[in-house]
Design an enzyme around this catalytic site. Structure first.
Site, PDB file in Angstrom:
ATOM      1  CG  ASP A 293      10.229 -47.141  26.137  1.00  0.00           C
ATOM      2  OD1 ASP A 293      10.084 -45.867  26.497  1.00  0.00           O
ATOM      3  OD2 ASP A 293      11.471 -47.199  25.888  1.00  0.00           O
TER       4      ASP A 293
ATOM      5  CB  SER B 183      18.543 -41.372  24.855  1.00  0.00           C
ATOM      6  OG  SER B 183      18.413 -42.785  24.201  1.00  0.00           O
TER       7      SER B 183
ATOM      8  CD  GLN C  89       8.633 -55.109  30.580  1.00  0.00           C
ATOM      9  OE1 GLN C  89       7.994 -55.795  29.550  1.00  0.00           O
ATOM     10  NE2 GLN C  89       7.615 -54.632  31.416  1.00  0.00           N
TER      11      GLN C  89
ATOM     12  CG  HIS D  41      19.491 -47.806  22.492  1.00  0.00           C
ATOM     13  ND1 HIS D  41      19.972 -47.009  23.127  1.00  0.00           N
ATOM     14  CD2 HIS D  41      18.099 -47.783  22.203  1.00  0.00           C
ATOM     15  CE1 HIS D  41      18.883 -45.928  23.250  1.00  0.00           C
ATOM     16  NE2 HIS D  41      17.835 -46.361  22.604  1.00  0.00           N
TER      17      HIS D  41
HETATM   18  P1  AMP Z   1      14.501 -45.276  22.254  1.00  0.00           P
HETATM   19  O1  AMP Z   1      15.599 -44.733  21.429  1.00  0.00           O
HETATM   20  O2  AMP Z   1      14.423 -44.542  23.554  1.00  0.00           O
HETATM   21  O3  AMP Z   1      13.174 -44.862  21.464  1.00  0.00           O
HETATM   22  O4  AMP Z   1      14.520 -46.670  22.516  1.00  0.00           O
HETATM   23  C1  AMP Z   1      14.814 -47.769  21.516  1.00  0.00           C
HETATM   24  C2  AMP Z   1      14.604 -49.016  21.985  1.00  0.00           C
HETATM   25  O5  AMP Z   1      15.334 -49.499  22.981  1.00  0.00           O
HETATM   26  C3  AMP Z   1      13.079 -49.278  22.747  1.00  0.00           C
HETATM   27  O6  AMP Z   1      12.276 -50.534  22.287  1.00  0.00           O
HETATM   28  C4  AMP Z   1      13.232 -49.215  24.269  1.00  0.00           C
HETATM   29  O7  AMP Z   1      12.208 -49.637  24.809  1.00  0.00           O
HETATM   30  C5  AMP Z   1      14.610 -49.874  24.204  1.00  0.00           C
HETATM   31  N1  AMP Z   1      15.047 -49.311  25.404  1.00  0.00           N
HETATM   32  C6  AMP Z   1      15.430 -48.046  25.896  1.00  0.00           C
HETATM   33  N2  AMP Z   1      15.988 -48.108  26.889  1.00  0.00           N
HETATM   34  C7  AMP Z   1      16.118 -49.327  27.572  1.00  0.00           C
HETATM   35  C8  AMP Z   1      16.618 -49.874  28.623  1.00  0.00           C
HETATM   36  N3  AMP Z   1      17.222 -49.213  29.572  1.00  0.00           N
HETATM   37  N4  AMP Z   1      16.732 -51.358  28.588  1.00  0.00           N
HETATM   38  C9  AMP Z   1      16.078 -51.959  27.765  1.00  0.00           C
HETATM   39  N5  AMP Z   1      15.652 -51.612  26.427  1.00  0.00           N
HETATM   40  C10 AMP Z   1      15.636 -50.331  26.234  1.00  0.00           C
END
Ligand code: AMP
Length: 285
Positions: free
Chosen positions: A152, A188, A150, A39
């Site tokens: 997701d 997470s 990337q 994030h």
């Molecule tokens: P989330 O909180 O899991 O919904 O993720 C929020 C954003 O952070 C989404 O666009 C995810 O693709 C991105 N994200 C989550 N984990 C990673 C990671 N390890 N590397 C890069 N972006 C991430």
């Protein structure tokens, strides 16, 4: 600007109008909180590119199926807020679910076809929930640029398609996957893993690296690559493959014989934790 918390969509939109009136650009980083370096990389990029950085922290109930653990999704708002402060974000938007989806809420955004495969196939309704909340976040914050990871990959493809199809006035930037030292993609959900599971989770990236290596050594047959990847993961007692697929990077359709580029995407359950990862394989130009 001092980091400010908004709970209400209406007051945030008012603020956004004010920011825009002064000719400033807005960067939006949508998240579900429990922030990690993945994030942070998005927030840092937004900080570089835009004048006003908005981080949304919202565990979106409509993208979880009935048994998909919405309630137990990890949350730590205080820590998230201080991390946003550390990265010099300007605004945290953390609305209550009842405010985003009040009683009698009835409108959803559905991106067709590309949501039928990969995670869309195993999580019916998931991308409808994602597309809906992202549309709402775009309408509330009117970003010039919105940042996605990337990791997701399908989500990023869906959001890009939605923005294009619905003439949304926003640029979508997709940032590389941030990994732990041993290669596990940051997530997470990694907090759910116990020590044994955490060790076994390394096999996911190992299998993706193997795919890349096989491709670099001339293998072009997806089936053979997938079989070899499966062997790496199946060795782990706690691992269960939901899918391993090699698909076209644009339309996400299965690719049997890879030409110059493809996405290798996988979801593996380690114990009760669903982990997602991917790599792009590409011929050197
Ligand atoms: P989330 O909180 O899991 O919904 O993720 C929020 C954003 O952070 C989404 O666009 C995810 O693709 C991105 N994200 C989550 N984990 C990673 C990671 N390890 N590397 C890069 N972006 C991430």
């Amino acid at each position: 600007m001092h980091l400010k918390l908004y709970r209400s969509a209406r007051s945030l939109t008012k603020k956004v109008y004010d920011v825009k009136k002064h000719g400033k650009t807005i960067g939006l980083v949508p998240t579900m909180g429990f922030l990690h370096e993945g994030h942070m990389s998005l927030i840092r990029r937004a900080r570089k590119d835009t004048d006003c950085v908005i981080v949304s922290i919202f565990v979106n109930p409509v993208q979880f199926g009935p048994k998909e653990g919405f309630k137990k999704y990890p949350r730590n708002f205080k820590r998230d807020f201080s991390l946003c402060k550390k990265e010099n974000a300007d605004i945290v938007f953390a609305p209550k679910a009842e405010k985003i989806y009040p009683e009698n809420y009835a409108t959803y955004v559905n991106v067709e076809k590309i949501t039928d495969t990969l995670c869309g196939a195993s999580r019916p309704g998931h991308f409808r929930g994602v597309a809906t909340v992202v549309t709402k976040l775009f309408n509330i914050t009117m970003p010039d640029i919105a940042y996605f990871g990337q990791k997701d990959n399908q989500q990023a493809v869906v959001i890009k398609k939605m923005a294009e199809d619905l003439n949304m006035n926003v640029r979508i930037k997709v940032m590389p996957i941030v990994r732990e030292k041993d290669g596990l993609a940051m997530s997470s959900r990694n907090v759910y893993l116990n020590l044994k599971e955490r060790m076994q989770a390394q096999s996911i990236y190992k299998s993706l690296k193997l795919a890349k290596e096989l491709f670099d050594n001339g293998e072009r047959n997806s089936g053979r690559i997938i079989n070899k990847m499966k062997k790496v993961i199946d060795k782990q007692s706690e691992a269960k493959i939901e899918y391993i697929k090699i698909v076209d990077i644009k339309d996400l359709k299965d690719v049997k014989n890879i030409s110059s580029e493809a996405l290798v995407a996988t979801v593996v359950w380690i114990g009760k934790t669903r982990l997602i990862d991917n790599v792009v394989i590409k011929t050197r130009s």
